[in-house]
Design a protein around this motif. Structure first.
Motif, short mmCIF file in Angstrom:
data_model
loop_
_atom_site.label_atom_id
_atom_site.label_comp_id
_atom_site.label_asym_id
_atom_site.label_seq_id
_atom_site.Cartn_x
_atom_site.Cartn_y
_atom_site.Cartn_z
N ARG A 242 -26.53 -69.44 21.14
CA ARG A 242 -27.25 -68.47 20.34
C ARG A 242 -28.50 -69.13 19.75
O ARG A 242 -28.44 -70.29 19.30
CB ARG A 242 -26.39 -67.94 19.20
N LYS A 243 -29.60 -68.44 19.81
CA LYS A 243 -30.86 -68.97 19.31
C LYS A 243 -31.08 -68.48 17.88
O LYS A 243 -31.08 -67.29 17.61
CB LYS A 243 -32.02 -68.51 20.21
N GLN A 244 -31.25 -69.44 16.97
CA GLN A 244 -31.48 -69.11 15.56
C GLN A 244 -32.94 -69.37 15.21
O GLN A 244 -33.50 -70.41 15.56
CB GLN A 244 -30.59 -69.97 14.65
N ASN A 245 -33.55 -68.41 14.54
CA ASN A 245 -34.95 -68.53 14.14
C ASN A 245 -35.05 -68.62 12.62
O ASN A 245 -34.22 -68.05 11.90
CB ASN A 245 -35.76 -67.32 14.63
N ALA A 246 -36.05 -69.32 12.16
CA ALA A 246 -36.30 -69.44 10.73
C ALA A 246 -37.80 -69.52 10.50
O ALA A 246 -38.57 -69.78 11.43
CB ALA A 246 -35.61 -70.69 10.16
N LEU A 247 -38.20 -69.26 9.27
CA LEU A 247 -39.63 -69.29 8.95
C LEU A 247 -39.86 -69.97 7.62
O LEU A 247 -38.97 -70.10 6.79
CB LEU A 247 -40.22 -67.89 8.96
N GLY A 248 -41.08 -70.43 7.46
CA GLY A 248 -41.50 -71.09 6.23
C GLY A 248 -43.00 -71.20 6.20
O GLY A 248 -43.71 -70.49 6.94
N SER A 249 -43.49 -72.08 5.39
CA SER A 249 -44.93 -72.26 5.24
C SER A 249 -45.27 -73.74 5.31
O SER A 249 -44.38 -74.61 5.25
CB SER A 249 -45.42 -71.69 3.90
N GLY A 250 -46.53 -74.04 5.45
CA GLY A 250 -47.01 -75.41 5.50
C GLY A 250 -48.46 -75.47 5.06
O GLY A 250 -49.12 -74.44 4.92
N VAL A 251 -48.95 -76.70 4.87
CA VAL A 251 -50.33 -76.89 4.40
C VAL A 251 -50.99 -77.96 5.26
O VAL A 251 -50.44 -79.06 5.44
CB VAL A 251 -50.37 -77.33 2.92
N ILE A 252 -52.17 -77.64 5.79
CA ILE A 252 -52.94 -78.63 6.54
C ILE A 252 -53.58 -79.58 5.54
O ILE A 252 -54.32 -79.15 4.64
CB ILE A 252 -54.02 -77.95 7.41
N GLY B 274 -41.58 -63.42 5.41
CA GLY B 274 -42.19 -63.18 6.70
C GLY B 274 -43.17 -62.03 6.73
O GLY B 274 -43.54 -61.55 7.81
N VAL B 275 -43.63 -61.57 5.57
CA VAL B 275 -44.53 -60.41 5.54
C VAL B 275 -45.97 -60.80 5.84
O VAL B 275 -46.82 -59.95 6.05
CB VAL B 275 -44.47 -59.70 4.17
N ALA C 245 -45.01 -66.34 -8.63
CA ALA C 245 -43.90 -65.82 -7.83
C ALA C 245 -43.74 -66.59 -6.54
O ALA C 245 -44.67 -66.68 -5.72
CB ALA C 245 -44.13 -64.34 -7.53
N ILE C 246 -42.56 -67.19 -6.35
CA ILE C 246 -42.21 -67.91 -5.12
C ILE C 246 -40.93 -67.29 -4.59
O ILE C 246 -39.95 -67.15 -5.33
CB ILE C 246 -42.02 -69.41 -5.40
N ASN C 247 -40.93 -66.93 -3.31
CA ASN C 247 -39.79 -66.25 -2.70
C ASN C 247 -39.41 -66.95 -1.41
O ASN C 247 -40.14 -67.83 -0.92
CB ASN C 247 -40.13 -64.78 -2.43
N PRO C 248 -38.25 -66.61 -0.80
CA PRO C 248 -37.88 -67.18 0.49
C PRO C 248 -39.00 -67.01 1.51
O PRO C 248 -39.55 -65.93 1.68
CB PRO C 248 -36.64 -66.37 0.88
N GLY C 249 -39.34 -68.11 2.18
CA GLY C 249 -40.47 -68.11 3.11
C GLY C 249 -41.67 -68.82 2.54
O GLY C 249 -42.56 -69.27 3.25
N ASN C 250 -41.71 -68.92 1.19
CA ASN C 250 -42.78 -69.67 0.52
C ASN C 250 -42.56 -71.18 0.64
O ASN C 250 -43.48 -71.95 0.36
CB ASN C 250 -42.85 -69.32 -0.97
#
Length: 473
Positions: free
Chosen positions: A92-102, A182-183, A214-219
């Motif tokens: 099963r393939k699991q996907n996740a998301l987040g953020s990053g900074v260059i 993920g919005v 405000a910081i939420n999941p994905g931040n």
């Protein structure tokens, strides 16, 4: 006593109403914007500068599991197929998301360790929707930070400069930029609510900037920037009972981010300066005993012989009050100050010793890595068979987060079902004695196990306590 006629009384009341009504109005008039520039005050210029350097991170990994069914435990089923029946694994393939900074125009991207942990594939999407495959360069679970690299060819990518996180103060305005839920890229504003939060429990180096932006999941992994458009922290976690933001968010300070970026030039290995001693927080009771007015600081309990702390002149019983010109609140804040210092530099320490203040300087060196680990797996008929052990050094003690021990033989792990596992051995246990003979090295331990038996007396140290094990094989 003066009496007023009804007409005079009404006149006085009218004058009082005039004063009351006109007083606040004149104050409000002073607050009206006096220029077009003041009317158009906005965070937009800061966002335009910072947002292009904040990216979305998408990860995926393949997990394998066997489907469960009551049928496989049915006695009738086992009678015909036996216990050796193999159920095919399901992928099963699991996907996740987040953020990053260059953080570098060549394509270096900082994010959180927990965003990319266990990922088989990492994809970075820029604010202009360009996509890149990312390579993991540095992964440091202790700080919950990771450094990625994307190949952009000859093109220089937008990036954020790092600001000294010691420069900010509580009340400073900040912006949080990331990809919540993920919005898409989102900007929220707030202030620095607190500094030097060390009771958060997010990473081993607990020293966080707290914000009400405000910081939420994905931040996670996104940027916390100041009004000059520079990076002050990496958003890492929130305090929440519902999963959404309630105005308590935490960011890893940029000074810690700087050390992870620097480790990219050392082959990706994170090497931090070492304390060189074992210490504890200065409580109120201890402060009174040392003749100090208030708690806050670190008491030196034991100094490593020949280490940087001893060379600097630190002694057992000293209280460290400042490090690098910054106040030391507790052991976690001191570890942060040491860990973010430049390797090989001298760090000034303000120390309280016998009712007097001293100024010392400690060289920031890595933890000694002698003796060699010499990792081995014990075998034979004994209670330690199946244990993976190594010679303990200050460097290894740092890596496995073992406090207060610098020498001996340490257990790194045990194989499932082995005698060592059944004997109750755990990672970070130190093997002290075997059959009343002190253990100094992995080689000696292997010899003792080969010579002894069938009765075994093993003494181990766990969390500062000595435990005994008597077994007959």
């Amino acid at each position: 006593m003066i009496k007023l006629s009804p007409i005079a009384l009404l006149g006085s009341l009218f004058m009082m109403l005039q004063v009351v009504s006109w007083g606040p109005a004149s104050v409000l008039a002073q607050q009206v914007p006096s220029s077009q520039e003041e009317i158009q005050l906005s965070f937009a210029p800061v966002v335009k500068k910072a947002a292009p350097a904040v990216v979305n991170i998408f990860t995926s990994r393949v997990t394998r599991s066997r489907p469960s069914s009551p049928l496989f435990d049915d006695p009738f089923f086992k009678r015909f197929f036996g216990d050796t029946f193999k159920v095919p694994e399901k992928e099963r393939k699991q996907n996740a998301l987040g953020s990053g900074v260059i953080v570098d125009p060549s394509g270096l991207i900082i994010t959180n360790h927990h965003v990319i942990a266990g990922a088989d594939e990492i994809k970075v999407v820029l604010a202009d929707r360009r996509e890149f495959a990312a390579e993991l360069i540095v992964d440091d679970e202790q700080t919950d930070l990771a450094l990625l690299k994307v190949q952009s060819g000859d093109e220089l990518l937008p990036f954020l400069e790092l600001r000294d996180s010691d420069d900010i103060e509580v009340g400073d305005l900040v912006l949080a930029i990331g990809n919540p839920f993920g919005v898409g890229q989102t900007v929220t504003s707030g202030i620095v609510s607190a500094l030097a939060r060390t009771r958060v429990g997010i990473s081993d180096f607990n020293f966080f900037i707290q914000t009400d932006a405000a910081i939420n999941p994905g931040n996670s992994g996104g940027a916390l920037v100041t009004m000059d458009g520079r990076l002050i922290g990496i958003n890492s976690a929130i305090y929440s009972r519902s999963g959404g933001s309630i105005g308590i968010g935490f960011a890893v300070p940029s000074n810690m981010v700087r050390t992870i970026i620097a480790s990219a030039g050392m082959g990706g290995r994170v090497v931090r300066p070492w304390l060189g001693f074992v210490g504890q927080d200065l409580s109120l009771d201890l402060a009174e005993g040392f003749g100090l007015r208030r708690p806050g600081g670190v008491v030196v309990n034991e100094v490593f012989k020949g280490g940087n702390a001893e060379i600097a002149g630190l002694k057992s019983g000293d209280v460290i009050l400042d490090a690098g010109g910054q106040p030391v609140l507790d052991l976690e804040s001191l570890r942060f100050r040491i860990a973010t210092g430049k390797m090989g530099s001298m760090m000034p320490l303000r120390v309280w010793r016998r009712q007097k203040e001293l100024l010392l300087e400690m060289k920031l060196d890595p933890a000694p890595d002698k003796p060699e680990p010499d990792q081995r797996v014990m075998d034979g008929s004994n209670p330690l068979a199946g244990a993976k052990v190594a010679n303990l050094s200050p460097r290894l003690a740092e890596e496995i987060e073992l406090q207060g021990a610098w020498s001996g033989v340490v257990v790194l792990g045990t194989y499932r079902g082995s005698p060592a596992a059944r004997s109750g051995l755990k990672p970070r246990d130190i093997v002290v004695q075997v059959n009343k003979r002190r253990v100094e090295s992995t080689e000696q331990l292997q010899s003792l196990l080969a010579e002894g038996g069938p009765r075994w007396q093993v003494q181990i140290e766990r969390g500062g306590r000595l435990l005994s094990l008597d077994v007959t094989f």
